[in-house]
Scaffold this motif. Structure first.
Motif, PDB file in Angstrom:
ATOM      1  N   GLY A   6      25.772 -27.482  -4.350  1.00  0.00           N
ATOM      2  CA  GLY A   6      25.542 -26.509  -3.291  1.00  0.00           C
ATOM      3  C   GLY A   6      26.846 -26.037  -2.650  1.00  0.00           C
ATOM      4  N   ASP A   7      27.967 -26.730  -2.925  1.00  0.00           N
ATOM      5  CA  ASP A   7      29.244 -26.318  -2.359  1.00  0.00           C
ATOM      6  C   ASP A   7      29.871 -25.265  -3.251  1.00  0.00           C
ATOM      7  N   TRP A   8      29.238 -24.091  -3.314  1.00  0.00           N
ATOM      8  CA  TRP A   8      29.630 -23.056  -4.280  1.00  0.00           C
ATOM      9  C   TRP A   8      30.940 -22.374  -3.917  1.00  0.00           C
ATOM     10  N   ARG A   9      31.380 -22.511  -2.647  1.00  0.00           N
ATOM     11  CA  ARG A   9      32.606 -21.817  -2.260  1.00  0.00           C
ATOM     12  C   ARG A   9      33.856 -22.470  -2.853  1.00  0.00           C
ATOM     13  N   PHE A  10      33.853 -23.796  -2.963  1.00  0.00           N
ATOM     14  CA  PHE A  10      35.052 -24.476  -3.392  1.00  0.00           C
ATOM     15  C   PHE A  10      34.774 -25.467  -4.528  1.00  0.00           C
ATOM     16  N   PRO A  11      34.299 -25.005  -5.691  1.00  0.00           N
ATOM     17  CA  PRO A  11      34.128 -25.924  -6.821  1.00  0.00           C
ATOM     18  C   PRO A  11      35.495 -26.424  -7.279  1.00  0.00           C
ATOM     19  N   LEU A  12      35.627 -27.694  -7.527  1.00  0.00           N
ATOM     20  CA  LEU A  12      36.933 -28.220  -7.891  1.00  0.00           C
ATOM     21  C   LEU A  12      36.787 -29.338  -8.924  1.00  0.00           C
ATOM     22  N   SER A  26      31.601 -17.821 -11.225  1.00  0.00           N
ATOM     23  CA  SER A  26      30.976 -16.638 -11.837  1.00  0.00           C
ATOM     24  C   SER A  26      30.052 -15.972 -10.833  1.00  0.00           C
ATOM     25  N   ILE A  27      30.479 -15.929  -9.545  1.00  0.00           N
ATOM     26  CA  ILE A  27      29.644 -15.362  -8.496  1.00  0.00           C
ATOM     27  C   ILE A  27      29.663 -13.846  -8.567  1.00  0.00           C
ATOM     28  N   THR A  28      28.509 -13.243  -8.408  1.00  0.00           N
ATOM     29  CA  THR A  28      28.419 -11.792  -8.272  1.00  0.00           C
ATOM     30  C   THR A  28      28.317 -11.491  -6.790  1.00  0.00           C
ATOM     31  N   TYR A  29      29.372 -10.939  -6.244  1.00  0.00           N
ATOM     32  CA  TYR A  29      29.409 -10.703  -4.805  1.00  0.00           C
ATOM     33  C   TYR A  29      28.539  -9.513  -4.421  1.00  0.00           C
ATOM     34  N   ASP A  30      27.901  -9.638  -3.245  1.00  0.00           N
ATOM     35  CA  ASP A  30      27.025  -8.569  -2.762  1.00  0.00           C
ATOM     36  C   ASP A  30      27.783  -7.274  -2.505  1.00  0.00           C
ATOM     37  N   LYS A  31      28.990  -7.401  -2.004  1.00  0.00           N
ATOM     38  CA  LYS A  31      29.786  -6.234  -1.647  1.00  0.00           C
ATOM     39  C   LYS A  31      31.154  -6.300  -2.328  1.00  0.00           C
ATOM     40  N   PRO A  32      31.221  -6.008  -3.623  1.00  0.00           N
ATOM     41  CA  PRO A  32      32.505  -6.044  -4.325  1.00  0.00           C
ATOM     42  C   PRO A  32      33.396  -4.875  -3.917  1.00  0.00           C
ATOM     43  N   PHE A  33      34.670  -4.987  -4.200  1.00  0.00           N
ATOM     44  CA  PHE A  33      35.606  -3.917  -3.887  1.00  0.00           C
ATOM     45  C   PHE A  33      35.242  -2.646  -4.654  1.00  0.00           C
ATOM     46  N   LYS A  34      35.348  -1.509  -3.963  1.00  0.00           N
ATOM     47  CA  LYS A  34      35.105  -0.213  -4.582  1.00  0.00           C
ATOM     48  C   LYS A  34      36.248   0.728  -4.245  1.00  0.00           C
ATOM     49  N   THR A  35      36.730   1.454  -5.227  1.00  0.00           N
ATOM     50  CA  THR A  35      37.757   2.455  -4.968  1.00  0.00           C
ATOM     51  C   THR A  35      37.146   3.594  -4.162  1.00  0.00           C
ATOM     52  N   TYR A  36      37.987   4.446  -3.605  1.00  0.00           N
ATOM     53  CA  TYR A  36      37.470   5.574  -2.837  1.00  0.00           C
ATOM     54  C   TYR A  36      36.619   6.498  -3.723  1.00  0.00           C
ATOM     55  N   GLU A  37      37.030   6.650  -4.973  1.00  0.00           N
ATOM     56  CA  GLU A  37      36.248   7.476  -5.895  1.00  0.00           C
ATOM     57  C   GLU A  37      34.871   6.860  -6.151  1.00  0.00           C
ATOM     58  N   GLU A  38      34.836   5.540  -6.283  1.00  0.00           N
ATOM     59  CA  GLU A  38      33.554   4.859  -6.482  1.00  0.00           C
ATOM     60  C   GLU A  38      32.689   4.951  -5.222  1.00  0.00           C
ATOM     61  N   GLN A  39      33.319   4.869  -4.048  1.00  0.00           N
ATOM     62  CA  GLN A  39      32.576   5.011  -2.808  1.00  0.00           C
ATOM     63  C   GLN A  39      31.952   6.398  -2.698  1.00  0.00           C
ATOM     64  N   ILE A  40      32.695   7.411  -3.089  1.00  0.00           N
ATOM     65  CA  ILE A  40      32.173   8.787  -3.050  1.00  0.00           C
ATOM     66  C   ILE A  40      31.006   8.933  -4.013  1.00  0.00           C
ATOM     67  N   ALA A  41      31.116   8.310  -5.177  1.00  0.00           N
ATOM     68  CA  ALA A  41      30.026   8.367  -6.151  1.00  0.00           C
ATOM     69  C   ALA A  41      28.771   7.689  -5.604  1.00  0.00           C
ATOM     70  N   ILE A  42      28.947   6.580  -4.894  1.00  0.00           N
ATOM     71  CA  ILE A  42      27.807   5.884  -4.282  1.00  0.00           C
ATOM     72  C   ILE A  42      27.140   6.778  -3.253  1.00  0.00           C
TER      73      ILE A  42
END
Length: 360
Positions: A6-12, A26-42
Motif C-alpha cells: 500500500g506504500d505506493w509512493r515510495f517503493p524501495l 508504473s503509476i498512471t497519474y490523473d493529471k500528467p504534464f501537458k504542453t500548451y498545444e496539448e492543453q489547447i487540443a483538450i
C-alpha cells in the motif's frame, strides 16, 4: 525486501547493508504534464471555441490552464460535474471573465481594507480614551490595571478573552513587528493602542472588538451605524456578522481568486440588512438568497459601513467602469450581472442607497 503493501509512493529495495534505491513505478497519474498545444487540443475537445491558437497559448503560458478554465468553468459547463462545455463557449469569454473577476477582486479588497482601518481607528481610540496608552508586552497574565490590555477592561462573558489578549501581546514580541511598532518599542516608553493595531490582522482586530465590554462595543457600532430605529442589540448583531462576512470573504478570495460563487459565508441578519440598505434589497430577494451571504451582500455591507462620500463614490465608479463595458455582452446566454449573482439594475440601487445614506 519491498516496502510495506500500500506504500505506493515510495517503493524501495534494500541492495545491501545501509543501501536503498528507489524503484520506478508504473503509476498512471490523473493529471500528467501537458504542453500548451496539448492543453489547447483538450479545450477544443471539450467544446471550447478557440479563434486564435497563438492568443490561447499566450494566456495559458501567463495565467495557467487551472486559473482560466477550472476557475470559471462552472459558468459554462453543459452539465455540472462533467468536463463538457456548452456548445459555442468561447475561450475569449473565459479569459474576459477572469479579467473582470481580477478587477473586482482589487476593488472589493480595497474597500474591505478601508473598513478594517475604520475598525482599528475606532477601537484604538475608545481603548486609549478609557484604559490608557500603556501595555506591557511581557505581562501575559494581563492582570495589571495600568495596562489597556488588562483583562478587567474586557467582557468577562466573552469567549476566549484571555487567549485573545495574549495573542494581541504575542504580536508585540514576535519577529513580525512592523516599523511603527519597532520604533515605539525602541525609542518610546510605551506602545499605544493606535500603534499596536497597525501590527494586527483584520481577524485578530475583530476578535479584540468582540471581547469589548457592552458599552464600548455599542459606541463603535453607533459610529458605524448612525441613530436609527434599530436597537443597540440589533446594531451590535449586524456589525458583528458583517465584519465576520468581510473577513471570511477576503480570506476566501485571497486563496481561491474568485470574487463570485464564494460559499460558506456568514448570513447577514434580515431585519437590519433590509432596513440599512434602504430598499436596495427586497424581502423576497433576500428570502431567495440574494444579498444574504454573496457578492451583493459584501457590496451592500461596504456601502453600509463606510461613512465617507468620497470613498463610496469611488467604490461605485470603480464597479461601474469595471462592469458596464460588458453590460450587453452575453456569456452562455447570461449577462455579466447574472454570472456574478448581482441584480441587473445594480447601479440604480447603489445610487439610491448612497443618496438615502447621506440625506440623513
Amino acid at each position: 525486501m519491498v516496502a510495506a503493501q500500500g506504500d505506493w509512493r515510495f517503493p524501495l529495495t534494500i541492495i545491501g547493508k545501509g543501501e536503498l534505491t528507489l524503484m520506478k513505478t508504473s503509476i498512471t497519474y490523473d493529471k500528467p504534464f501537458k504542453t500548451y498545444e496539448e492543453q489547447i487540443a483538450i479545450l477544443k475537445s471539450r467544446n471550447i471555441q478557440i479563434d486564435d491558437d497563438a492568443f490561447a497559448h499566450q494566456v495559458l503560458a501567463g495565467l495557467s490552464y487551472y486559473t482560466i478554465i477550472n476557475g470559471y468553468k462552472n459558468t459554462f459547463l453543459s452539465l455540472v460535474g462533467t468536463d463538457k462545455f456548452v456548445e459555442g463557449t468561447n475561450f475569449n469569454d473565459l479569459y474576459t471573465l477572469h479579467i473582470i473577476d481580477t478587477n473586482l477582486n482589487n476593488i472589493i479588497l480595497k474597500n474591505i481594507l478601508f473598513i478594517e482601518r475604520y475598525l482599528k481607528t475606532k477601537l484604538s481610540y475608545i481603548v486609549s480614551e478609557k484604559y490608557g496608552v500603556y501595555t506591557d508586552p511581557k505581562d501575559l497574565s494581563n492582570g495589571n490595571s495600568d495596562d489597556y490590555l488588562c483583562r478587567d477592561n474586557y467582557s468577562r462573558s466573552a469567549r476566549g478573552r484571555n487567549n485573545i489578549l495574549r495573542s494581541i501581546k504575542d504580536t508585540l514580541s514576535s519577529n513580525r513587528i512592523n516599523a511603527s511598532v519597532a520604533h515605539y518599542a525602541n525609542c518610546k516608553n510605551h506602545i499605544p493602542a493606535w500603534i499596536l493595531v497597525t501590527n494586527l490582522t483584520f481577524g485578530l482586530t475583530i476578535k479584540w472588538y468582540n471581547i469589548l465590554k457592552s458599552d464600548d462595543k455599542e459606541r463603535i457600532c453607533s459610529e458605524f451605524i448612525p441613530p436609527t430605529a434599530l436597537t443597540a442589540s440589533e446594531k451590535k448583531e449586524y456589525v458583528a456578522v458583517s465584519l465576520s462576512l468581510l473577513k471570511e470573504y477576503r480570506n476566501k478570495i485571497a486563496h481561491s481568486g474568485r470574487t463570485f460563487n464564494v460559499r460558506g459565508l456568514p448570513v447577514l441578519p434580515k431585519k437590519q440588512l433590509l432596513y440599512l440598505s434602504h430598499n436596495a434589497l427586497s424581502p423576497d430577494e433576500y428570502n431567495k438568497g440574494l444579498g444574504k451571504s454573496d457578492l451583493f451582500a459584501v457590496i451592500l455591507t461596504c456601502f453600509i459601513l463606510i461613512d465617507d462620500r468620497y470613498i463610496l463614490s469611488n467604490f461605485s465608479n470603480d464597479l461601474y467602469y469595471t462592469l458596464m463595458p460588458y453590460e450587453k455582452i452575453r456569456m452562455n446566454k447570461k449577462s455579466i450581472f447574472e454570472i456574478l449573482g448581482l441584480p441587473n439594475n445594480l447601479f440604480n440601487r447603489l445610487e439610491k442607497l448612497y443618496n438615502e445614506k447621506f440625506s440623513q
